[in-house]
Design an enzyme around this catalytic site. Structure first.
Site, PDB file in Angstrom:
ATOM      1  N   LYS A 153       0.936   4.601   6.828  1.00 23.29           N
ATOM      2  CA  LYS A 153       0.392   5.474   5.779  1.00 23.29           C
ATOM      3  C   LYS A 153       1.063   6.845   5.880  1.00 23.29           C
ATOM      4  O   LYS A 153       1.818   7.132   6.805  1.00 23.29           O
ATOM      5  CB  LYS A 153      -1.125   5.652   5.929  1.00 23.29           C
ATOM      6  CG  LYS A 153      -1.926   4.366   6.027  1.00 23.29           C
ATOM      7  CD  LYS A 153      -1.904   3.542   4.764  1.00 23.29           C
ATOM      8  CE  LYS A 153      -2.700   2.248   4.934  1.00 23.29           C
ATOM      9  NZ  LYS A 153      -2.528   1.336   3.789  1.00 23.29           N
ATOM     10  N   SER A 185       0.804  -1.225   0.000  1.00 23.15           N
ATOM     11  CA  SER A 185       0.000   0.000   0.000  1.00 23.15           C
ATOM     12  C   SER A 185       0.834   1.271   0.000  1.00 23.15           C
ATOM     13  O   SER A 185       0.313   2.347  -0.301  1.00 23.15           O
ATOM     14  CB  SER A 185      -0.945   0.013   1.200  1.00 23.15           C
ATOM     15  OG  SER A 185      -0.220   0.153   2.406  1.00 23.15           O
TER      16      SER A 185
END
Length: 223
Positions: free
Chosen positions: A102, A29
């Protein structure tokens, strides 16, 4: 010799607990900033005193519902004990699968919207050019396939993956109890260094320049 070893273990434990932790990257990701199986170091102390900035890459505990339950594999007790011992001094990261990583796009109070006519995300009314780190499928021009318009609550963050079309981040979890926001209390710290594989050894780019023109939330709301 025993005393020296015990002192070394104690120091390593304190460093791991309060200063720096090691994690590995289990998914794609955050490509191409971070690749699957990269080992990283996370700074736990600086964010506590200096806070976070837009662009920081952070590791955090699941706010609730972001990660699917995964069954624990049966492993020999000796292996479990060995990994536990290594984790005490930061040489193993058995809880990496229980955490996420993230990039911060929105700080408390920020108004984050996707997308404008050029496919860019705007923060407090200012479009940001994420082309320096964003990975998107061929032919896609929008920074996100999912539209959103949020104001980040107090003591929370809005986070997105660099591999935007393959990241189950804040956008994807808006139907969860936390509405996609990450409580700052859940943040372990800021990832700052790739330690393995050795050919990728080096610092992690926060791309703070991408957000340089974004005003603070209070300034953006001022008449």
């Amino acid at each position: 010799m025993v005393i020296i070893v015990l002192i070394a273990v104690l120091v390593s434990f304190l460093v791991k607990t309060f200063l720096v932790r090691s994690f590995y990257i289990p998914s794609g990701s955050m490509e191409n900033t971070l690749l699957i199986n990269d080992r990283i170091l996370v700074d736990e102390i600086t964010p506590r005193f200096g806070g976070y900035e837009r662009g920081d890459v952070v590791v955090f505990r699941d706010p609730g519902g972001w990660l699917a339950p995964t069954p624990e594999p049966d492993r020999p007790p000796v292996l479990e004990a060995w990994e536990w011992a290594l984790s005490l001094v930061g040489l193993a990261a058995p809880d990496s699968d229980d955490h996420l990583i993230k990039r911060i796009v929105g700080l408390p109070g920020d108004h984050v919207v996707c997308c404008n006519a050029l496919g860019q995300i705007t923060v407090n009314g200012v479009p940001i050019d994420e082309s320096s780190y964003l990975v998107m499928p061929v032919g896609e021009t929008a920074a996100s396939a999912d539209a959103f318009d949020v104001v980040v609550p107090e003591d929370s963050l809005w986070v997105l993956g660099d591999n935007r079309y393959r990241s189950k981040d804040s956008r994807y979890n808006q139907d969860q109890p936390g509405r996609g926001f990450v409580p700052i209390d859940n943040v372990v710290g800021r990832a700052f260094l790739i330690t393995y594989p050795f050919d990728r050894l080096g610092g992690i780019d926060f791309h703070h320049d991408v957000f340089a023109g974004v005003p603070e939330a209070a300034e953006a709301d001022a008449p």
